[in-house]
Each structure stands twice: as structure tokens, then as C-alpha cells.
Design a protein around this motif. Structure first.
Motif, mmCIF file in Angstrom:
data_model
loop_
_atom_site.group_PDB
_atom_site.id
_atom_site.type_symbol
_atom_site.label_atom_id
_atom_site.label_comp_id
_atom_site.label_asym_id
_atom_site.label_seq_id
_atom_site.Cartn_x
_atom_site.Cartn_y
_atom_site.Cartn_z
ATOM 1 N N ILE A 99 -74.581 39.650 64.007
ATOM 2 C CA ILE A 99 -73.537 40.410 64.689
ATOM 3 C C ILE A 99 -73.802 41.921 64.661
ATOM 4 N N ARG A 131 -66.210 41.025 71.319
ATOM 5 C CA ARG A 131 -66.197 39.947 70.317
ATOM 6 C C ARG A 131 -66.900 40.394 69.031
ATOM 7 N N CYS A 132 -67.977 41.160 69.166
ATOM 8 C CA CYS A 132 -68.656 41.693 67.977
ATOM 9 C C CYS A 132 -67.702 42.553 67.160
ATOM 10 N N LEU A 135 -65.174 40.358 65.350
ATOM 11 C CA LEU A 135 -65.735 39.680 64.180
ATOM 12 C C LEU A 135 -65.941 40.635 63.006
ATOM 13 N N ARG A 136 -66.036 41.929 63.313
ATOM 14 C CA ARG A 136 -66.221 42.929 62.253
ATOM 15 C C ARG A 136 -64.913 43.645 61.926
ATOM 16 N N TRP A 277 -70.322 30.739 64.388
ATOM 17 C CA TRP A 277 -68.868 30.767 64.242
ATOM 18 C C TRP A 277 -68.356 29.469 63.635
ATOM 19 N N ALA A 310 -70.228 33.960 56.200
ATOM 20 C CA ALA A 310 -69.689 35.067 56.986
ATOM 21 C C ALA A 310 -70.380 36.372 56.621
ATOM 22 N N MET A 315 -70.016 38.975 59.588
ATOM 23 C CA MET A 315 -68.641 38.757 60.048
ATOM 24 C C MET A 315 -67.677 39.192 58.936
ATOM 25 N N GLN A 316 -67.397 40.501 58.881
ATOM 26 C CA GLN A 316 -66.564 40.997 57.785
ATOM 27 C C GLN A 316 -65.169 40.405 57.798
ATOM 28 N N GLN A 318 -64.119 37.445 58.778
ATOM 29 C CA GLN A 318 -64.063 36.076 58.269
ATOM 30 C C GLN A 318 -64.425 36.021 56.788
#
Length: 400
Positions: A99, A131-132, A135-136, A277, A310, A315-316, A318
Motif C-alpha cells: 500500500i 482506497r490507499c 487503508l492508511r 484485504w 496488516a 494497512m495501519q 486494520q
């Protein structure tokens, strides 16, 4: 021996090898690209690298595609080609679960496309860039990217990308418990998908509409909409959309206390093709199901697996979900020191769904340690906010 051959002769040899590959192995763009690069035929090499990268994506090898897009970028000089290749590299990185790299390349590529006046392509890639950011855990920037994408696509008429922009915005509002807005955006996405004749986006929009309906208090109707979306995706072999619908069903059922309906959904999720994901979210919901079944050691293992995966994917957000859940499990196990170390920080930048879940986790720990001074304000916050009534938060607020 190879290194002892004159460079000019090596290039001629590779050029002949490239011609042989074209003649005898036309379906091997990767080998062709290798020989063209070594032959110094950079423009042809770049095109061959792109062909090979696209072939890698079709066989679900995004990391190979990343390497090939990077090679194509290194051998391209035209500004438009470089902008498009930069975005392709970012998209491949996103599929590979890298990511941070995806965000970096997409930001550069989208900016370059905008500078070149290619607003439609820039808007297309903004949907992944947003989306990136999501996710962060940068939700404000995710929304900004989706709104920019919507603005860049609206004048061009109905399209799959425009439907997706509305779907992504619906999801953001749903996670903030703004159910009415989320429902309206989901319905608009369905209209656009139907105007475009896009079955895929129609299924995706119905999925988010189902989530919004659940959050608006229409639980049975929302679950039924999610089930229809899931079945439509399954019948058409749309595995990514099916996994998303299954994940949303797990979220709604677990949130509203219908945990007994969840195990078959977990089994289906495990059977679907894996992507970054799904690989992160599956142990997250496995942990919740184990928690509600009082299998606390199994819950801890699954939560830790979620955190590790994650973190590896960048993915911070999650990873934070997993840490909050592990804090909850540690509290129930009586390991209060570990729970304190894992206690999530409830910042204003969090979406309301996360604030509720993490606040509930914090309240459980504060109650377990007789810290009513800190438990009280969270309980009062939940009791005063209608979006916090759903699920498990209210029961603890009432007990307090």
C-alpha cells in the motif's frame, strides 16, 4: 564467457534472440522483453514489458507485474507514457498489497496525468489512490480523492468509474454512521451502473446499500440486500465482490448480535481466492467469533495474525483494528498490563465506526480496572449519540 563478449555483439545476439522469441513463442512477452532490453531496443522493450506486466496481472502475479511496469517506466521517455506507466505500477502495487508503494506511485502518476490534461484517466486512478489513504487511516484525504474523482467523471456521463466513486463515498458515510447519506449515494451508484449496463458495479452498489440499510435500522432488509449482492457475485464468479459482501455480512451480523449465523460465512471467505484485504480481514472476524464463543486464546492468536498481516501490507487502519481487538481479549483474560499497552488512541480523525469499537474496548478495560473516571465519559458519549446505540456499546453504557 558471456561477460567477455563485446557489448555490441551481445546486443546483436539478443536482438536475434528477440526475433526468435517473436517467431516461436509469441505468448511469452516476458522473455521477449528481457532480450529487447539487453539488445538496447528501449522503445520496443518498454512495450514488451507492458505486455508482460499485463499478462502477469491476468495470472494473478502482481509483484511480477510491478517489476515489469518499473522496467517499462525506466525505458520510456514520453511524458504521457510515463504518467500512465506510473499509475499502472501503482495499481499493480495495490493488488500486491504494497500500500505505501501504491500510494507513492499513484500520487505521482495522477499528478502527471492532471498536468497533461487527462482528467478522466486521473479520476480513474484516484479511486485506487483514495482506497490507499483509507487503508492508511487518512479518511479525510480518501474522501477528497473520491470527490475529485466524482467531479472529474460526472460531466462525461454514466460510467463504471463514476458508479464506483459513488460506491466508495457511500462506504465512507456508512463507516461514519451517516446511514441516510450512505443509502442515497448507494442508490445513485445503482442508477449509474444500470444506465451503463455494468453488472459488476450494480452488485457492488447493492452491497453498500445493504450496509447503509442495516445502519439505518432496517436490519432484516439490509441483510437481505447483502445476501442478494453476495449471491449475484457468486453466480457470476465475481470473487472480489463476493468476498466484500461476505465481509460486510459478517460485520453487520456480529455487530448486531447474530453471531450464530457467522461460521458458514467464515468458511466461505476461507474458500474464496485470497487477496491482501481478505487475508487481513479474515483473521479479524475469526477473532471476533472466537471472542464471542469464549475461546479467548484462539481469539488472541487470530487478532495477532490480523495485526501482523496488516502491518506487513502497510494497512495501519486494520492493524489498529487488530490491536483494539487484542486489547479486548487481553482484558477478558485478565492480562490488564498487556491490555493497557494495547489500548487504542481514540483520535478525532477516526471514523465513527472505529471510535465506537475502540471506545467500547477502552470502556471494558476501564470497567475491569474500576477506573470509572475514564469509563464514565465514554459511556455518556455513547448514550448521547444515536449512531453509538447499535451493537455492543449501548449495553455497557447502560450497565455503567
Amino acid at each position: 564467457i558471456y561477460n567477455d563478449i563485446l557489448v555490441s555483439r551481445r546486443r546483436r545476439m539478443h536482438a536475434r534472440a528477440a526475433e526468435a522469441v517473436r517467431a516461436t513463442r509469441p505468448d511469452d512477452p516476458s522473455e521477449l522483453a528481457h532480450h529487447l532490453i539487453a539488445a538496447g531496443q528501449t522503445e520496443e522493450a518498454a512495450r514488451a514489458c507492458v505486455d508482460a506486466a499485463e499478462a502477469a496481472l491476468r495470472r494473478l502475479a502482481p509483484r511480477d507485474a510491478m517489476e515489469l511496469f518499473a522496467q517499462a517506466l525506466a525505458h520510456s521517455s514520453e511524458a504521457g507514457d510515463r504518467a500512465r506507466l506510473r499509475c499502472s505500477l501503482g495499481e499493480a502495487a495495490f493488488q500486491a498489497g504494497d500500500i505505501p508503494a501504491a500510494q507513492e506511485h499513484l500520487e505521482l502518476g495522477v499528478t502527471a496525468l492532471e498536468d497533461l490534461g487527462d482528467a478522466v484517466n486521473a479520476a480513474h486512478h484516484r479511486l485506487t489512490l483514495g482506497r490507499c489513504f483509507w487503508l492508511r487511516s487518512d479518511y479525510a484525504e480518501a474522501e477528497r480523492q473520491y470527490e475529485l474523482a466524482r467531479a472529474g467523471l460526472e460531466d462525461a456521463g454514466p460510467s463504471e468509474d463514476l458508479a464506483l466513486a459513488y460506491i466508495r463515498l457511500s462506504g465512507l458515510h456508512a463507516a461514519d454512521f451517516e446511514a441516510e447519506e450512505a443509502e442515497q449515494l448507494g442508490e445513485r451508484a445503482i442508477v449509474i451502473a444500470e444506465q451503463r449496463g455494468s453488472i459488476e458495479q450494480r452488485v457492488a452498489a447493492a452491497d453498500w446499500l445493504g450496509v447503509a440499510m442495516c445502519l439505518a435500522g432496517k436490519l432484516d432488509a439490509g441483510i437481505a440486500e447483502l445476501e442478494r449482492s453476495r449471491n449475484a457475485a457468486r453466480l457470476r464468479g465475481l470473487h472480489v465482490l463476493e468476498s466484500t459482501a461476505v465481509i460486510h455480512m459478517l460485520s453487520m451480523l456480529e455487530t448486531y448480535g447474530r453471531v450464530a449465523s457467522c461460521p458458514p460465512l467464515i468458511e466461505r471467505l476461507r474458500a474464496l481466492p485470497e487477496n491482501p484485504w481478505v487475508s487481513v480481514v479474515t483473521p479479524y472476524y475469526e477473532s471476533w467469533l472466537a471472542f464471542w464463543s469464549a475461546q479467548l486464546v484462539a481469539a488472541a492468536r487470530a487478532a495477532q495474525r490480523c495485526i501482523d498481516l496488516a502491518t506487513g501490507f502497510g494497512m495501519q487502519g486494520q492493524a489498529g483494528w487488530g490491536r483494539g481487538l487484542l486489547c479486548l481479549v487481553a482484558t477478558e483474560l485478565g492480562d490488564l498490563e498487556a491490555a493497557r499497552e494495547l489500548l487504542p488512541e481514540r483520535t478525532a480523525s477516526l471514523q465513527r465506526q472505529e471510535r465506537v469499537e475502540q471506545g467500547w474496548v477502552a470502556m471494558r478495560l476501564h470497567l475491569a480496572t474500576d477506573d470509572l473516571e475514564h469509563a464514565g465519559p465514554i459511556a455518556s458519549e455513547f448514550a448521547a449519540e444515536p449512531w453509538a446505540v447499535a451493537g455492543t456499546a449501548l449495553s455497557d453504557a447502560v450497565v455503567y
